[in-house]
Design an enzyme around this catalytic site. Structure first.
Site, PDB file in Angstrom:
ATOM      1  N   SER A 158       0.893  -1.146   0.007  1.00  0.00           N
ATOM      2  CA  SER A 158      -0.107  -0.055  -0.031  1.00  0.00           C
ATOM      3  C   SER A 158       1.087   1.300  -0.129  1.00  0.00           C
ATOM      4  O   SER A 158       1.963   1.294   0.175  1.00  0.00           O
ATOM      5  CB  SER A 158      -0.928   0.248   1.385  1.00  0.00           C
ATOM      6  N   TYR A 190      -3.579  -0.968  10.236  1.00  0.00           N
ATOM      7  CA  TYR A 190      -3.318  -1.041   8.626  1.00  0.00           C
ATOM      8  C   TYR A 190      -2.026  -0.683   8.186  1.00  0.00           C
ATOM      9  O   TYR A 190      -1.301  -1.318   7.452  1.00  0.00           O
ATOM     10  CB  TYR A 190      -4.363  -0.364   8.000  1.00  0.00           C
TER      11      TYR A 190
END
Ligand SMILES: NC(=O)c1ccc[n+]([C@@H]2O[C@H](COP(=O)([O-])OP(=O)(O)OC[C@H]3O[C@@H](n4cnc5c(N)ncnc54)[C@H](OP(=O)(O)O)[C@@H]3O)[C@@H](O)[C@H]2O)c1
Length: 246
Positions: free
Chosen positions: A138, A151
């Protein structure tokens, strides 16, 4: 044969029922791979897309609520490619963030990724067989983000583990790399796209001037699994319309 062809190779894609996983499964099948579409629900839509494109696909149930779920998946099954795509996100202020929101995200996004890679590599390295792993990282493998502590920790972890596994397995013929997608149109980002202010702020910062689409990620995954990427090891490749270049 084209150096980008995946003809004769067998791939497993996690979270293949929707979003990036679905597009990657279709992309690999279009490049000639037989694709096992793993998910915790049915993958009928993905299998229909693959078969309409003239490709080969099958479904497999895998729920990473148990991070060891894939430990017996690879033995004797002839896999060459693993795409770790399944992932979740939980949002809350850091001062309020719960232990459950920490553990759930770390289990699916980090612990399951490592132990799925381990099970895959054990099989290939044991046989002296080459293969490719692509982990989905990400922008939050590089940036901090806001209100998504587990996350961010998980995706920084995915980037680090990708490099560690590349260091251990490159000489054994297993390529381990990651893709760091930018802002891509999937379920994951629907809330952001529906908020006009956030949507405008995001678009204003993306040099390409548009959200990414899942096919943008699929093409990169095909490349990283192909012979064309034989000398690419331990890379975390940004596919972000230029976001990190700003
Ligand atoms: N979209 C973006 O802009 C973006 C950006 C950077 C990184 N990513 C990463 O890309 C990956 C795919 O995300 P996406 O955008 O395609 O989101 P998505 O549409 O929400 O897809 C997430 C996938 O993960 C699966 N999954 C979640 N929990 C699971 C579990 N316990 N066991 C097995 N599968 C599970 C989901 O299955 P269900 O449908 O059953 O929930 C779904 O298939 C994720 O790792 C995400 O972090 C996305």
């Amino acid at each position: 044969m084209s150096p980008f062809s995946l003809e004769g190779r067998k791939a497993l894609v996690t979270g293949a029922n929707t979003g990036l996983g679905q597009a990657i499964a279709l992309g690999l099948a279009q490049a000639g791979a037989e694709v096992v579409c793993a998910a915790r629900r049915d993958v009928d839509e993905t299998l229909s897309l693959i078969s309409a494109a003239g490709g080969k696909g099958h479904g497999l149930m895998l729920d990473f609520v148990d991070p060891m779920a894939a430990k017996d998946t690879f033995a004797g099954q002839g896999y060459d490619i693993l795409i770790n795509n399944a992932g979740i996100i939980r949002r809350a202020d850091a001062v309020e963030f719960s232990e459950a929101d920490w553990d759930d995200v770390i289990d699916v996004n980090l612990k399951a990724v490592f132990f799925t890679c381990q099970a895959f590599a054990k099989e290939l390295v044991g046989q002296g067989k080459p293969g490719s792993i692509v982990n989905i990282a990400s922008l939050l493998s590089f940036q901090g983000g806001i209100r998504v502590p587990s996350y961010t920790a998980s995706k920084h972890g995915v980037a680090g583990l990708t490099k560690l596994m590349a260091n251990e397995w490159a000489a054994k013929g297993v390529n381990v790399n990651a893709i760091a997608p930018g802002y891509i149109e999937t379920n994951n980002t629907e809330a952001l796209r529906n908020d006009p202010d956030r949507n405008r702020a995001i678009l204003d910062r993306i040099p390409a001037g548009r959200w990414g689409n899942p096919e943008d990620i699929a093409g990169t995954a095909v490349f990283l699994c192909s012979k064309a990427a034989a000398y690419v090891h331990g890379a975390v490749l940004n596919v972000d319309g230029g976001w990190l270049a700003r």
